[in-house]
Design an enzyme around this catalytic site. Structure first.
Site, PDB file in Angstrom:
ATOM      1  N   THR A 102      20.737  53.720 -44.762  1.00  0.00           N
ATOM      2  CA  THR A 102      21.726  53.024 -45.318  1.00  0.00           C
ATOM      3  C   THR A 102      21.825  51.360 -44.960  1.00  0.00           C
ATOM      4  OG1 THR A 102      22.896  54.816 -45.326  1.00  0.00           O
ATOM      5  CG2 THR A 102      24.247  52.968 -45.288  1.00  0.00           C
ATOM      6  N   SER A 157      16.309  59.152 -44.567  1.00  0.00           N
ATOM      7  CA  SER A 157      15.753  59.715 -43.408  1.00  0.00           C
ATOM      8  C   SER A 157      15.531  61.256 -43.504  1.00  0.00           C
ATOM      9  CB  SER A 157      16.386  59.446 -41.961  1.00  0.00           C
ATOM     10  OG  SER A 157      17.653  59.662 -42.038  1.00  0.00           O
ATOM     11  N   GLN A 158      16.061  61.889 -44.371  1.00  0.00           N
ATOM     12  CA  GLN A 158      16.070  63.177 -44.741  1.00  0.00           C
ATOM     13  C   GLN A 158      14.601  63.434 -45.280  1.00  0.00           C
ATOM     14  OE1 GLN A 158      18.190  61.277 -46.267  1.00  0.00           O
ATOM     15  NE2 GLN A 158      18.649  61.887 -48.320  1.00  0.00           N
ATOM     16  N   THR A 187      20.452  57.167 -40.788  1.00  0.00           N
ATOM     17  CA  THR A 187      21.146  57.690 -39.607  1.00  0.00           C
ATOM     18  C   THR A 187      21.301  59.289 -39.555  1.00  0.00           C
ATOM     19  OG1 THR A 187      23.298  57.806 -40.867  1.00  0.00           O
ATOM     20  CG2 THR A 187      23.002  55.901 -39.693  1.00  0.00           C
TER      21      THR A 187
HETATM   22  N1  GLU Z   1      20.869  59.770 -46.124  1.00  0.00           N
HETATM   23  C1  GLU Z   1      20.377  58.457 -45.679  1.00  0.00           C
HETATM   24  C2  GLU Z   1      19.355  58.310 -44.584  1.00  0.00           C
HETATM   25  O1  GLU Z   1      19.514  59.117 -43.447  1.00  0.00           O
HETATM   26  C3  GLU Z   1      21.466  57.863 -45.587  1.00  0.00           C
HETATM   27  C4  GLU Z   1      22.388  57.686 -44.406  1.00  0.00           C
HETATM   28  C5  GLU Z   1      22.301  56.660 -43.364  1.00  0.00           C
HETATM   29  O2  GLU Z   1      21.424  55.844 -43.310  1.00  0.00           O
HETATM   30  O3  GLU Z   1      23.541  56.411 -43.030  1.00  0.00           O
HETATM   31  O4  GLU Z   1      18.659  57.609 -44.552  1.00  0.00           O
END
Ligand code: GLU
Length: 358
Positions: free
Chosen positions: A38, A84-85, A117
């Site tokens: 994000t 990041s998933q 995150t």
């Molecule tokens: N799902 C995405 C990730 O983990 C966005 C969540 C984020 O970075 O806050 O990259």
């Protein structure tokens, strides 16, 4: 310089000139390894909740934090730009090899990783157990995309660089910096899906916080990490397969059976309460255990962990203590390297020792 892969050798060569020039500026040399998330996300309006992660480049992110160059001299590397998933083992190894080479060749004083995150805590814990250096490695990200009104990414990055640039952060293990807090890789977890206060250390509390670019610590991590870690992944590119099963009311035995048939080397059970699961699941796990699959009892509960004083479970099955299931999986994958090298199952007592110390 030690023998390295061509990509890393090329990277290091281009960095060594920078590192020498940077040395003369008297500011700490910080390398930012960007992976997406994000913090690199973008939306079509500044107040819109939905957005696309991993869109803008690390240079664009740094440009939103002008004061950052006052605290450190920066070099950035775009490792990937993903949500990041979609993090992969190959990217973990790339991060490990790059950081190991940077520190081994004295090319920087600290590393910051920008990361989505959702799985940040897992990458942080993997590096905490494998990087054999005392210089700081700090992960950060954002809950709001870069285009948002009050985006949190720029301040998080400023704080993360402040922590990585500080002498106070030597030998504290890998850290996560989010929302002004410094959190230890062993305990940090994401506890809110949307809020900027999304991370906490549910068992021990944060390591400290940051004010005016100055880290202030009030505790140390007691678990073994980095320079004291026994896990050596140098030259490796894979880890033994370990999966997680989740416990809930009348949960099916199908996932356990499928994992055992797929020849996983370990199963972490995210049990109910103090690491419990049904008699039917227990029966399937026992079959796996007889085949040499390592079983770890963990819990789906956010804090308190699982210790040995349990209900009627086989006392030889190790417990995860305060590790959440996703971190217990990483620790078990690393623990099982030993048995994959010797082709013998790892003694449960030895696995329990590892879970006690890390
Ligand atoms: N799902 C995405 C990730 O983990 C966005 C969540 C984020 O970075 O806050 O990259």
């Amino acid at each position: 310089m030690k023998k390295l892969t061509p990509l890393i050798s090329f990277l290091l060569l281009s960095l060594s000139l920078w590192a020498n020039t940077a040395n003369s500026t008297q500011r700490p040399r910080i390398v930012i390894l960007a992976t997406g998330g994000t913090i690199a996300g973008s939306a079509s309006s500044s107040t819109q909740a939905s957005y696309k992660p991993g869109v803008i480049s690390v240079e664009q992110i740094i440009a939103t934090v002008p004061d950052i160059e006052k605290i450190a001299i920066l070099k950035s590397i775009q490792v990937c730009n993903i949500s990041s998933q979609n993090m992969e083992l190959s990217i973990w190894f790339k991060l490990y090899n790059t950081i190991d080479s940077l520190f081994s060749n004295d090319l920087c004083d600290g590393v910051v990783i920008t990361h989505g995150t959702d799985t940040m805590e897992e990458t942080a814990y993997f590096l905490n157990l494998t990087i054999k250096h005392s210089r700081p490695v700090v992960l950060t990200g954002a809950m709001r995309p870069s285009t948002s009104l009050s985006a949190d990414g720029p301040f998080n990055l400023f704080n993360a660089v402040s922590v990585a640039a500080s002498q106070k952060t030597i030998n504290r293990g890998v850290m996560v910096v989010m929302n002004d807090f410094i959190l230890s890789a062993d305990d940090v977890t994401k506890t809110n899906t949307v809020n900027t206060a999304a991370f906490s250390c549910p068992n021990y509390g944060p390591l400290g916080y940051i004010r005016d670019g100055e880290p202030r610590f009030f505790r140390e991590s007691v678990a073994k990490h980095t320079v004291n870690s026994e896990f050596d992944i140098k030259g490796m590119n894979t880890l033994p397969p370990v999966e997680i099963i989740y416990s809930y009311t009348f949960s099916s035995i199908i996932p356990v059976r499928a994992l055992i048939e797929a020849n996983v080397k370990g199963i972490v059970v995210a049990g109910v309460g103090h690491g419990n699961y049904s008699a039917a699941v227990k029966n399937e796990l026992e079959k796996g255990s007889r085949k040499g699959v390592a079983i770890i009892r963990s819990t789906r509960i956010a804090s308190g962990g699982v210790d040995c004083a349990a209900e009627d479970y086989d006392p030889s099955w190790p417990v995860a203590y305060l590790k959440n299931p996703q971190k217990a999986r990483i620790l078990l994958m690393l623990a099982l390297i030993k048995s994959s090298k010797s082709s013998e199952s790892l003694n449960p007592k030895e696995i329990q020792r590892i879970f006690t110390e890390y």
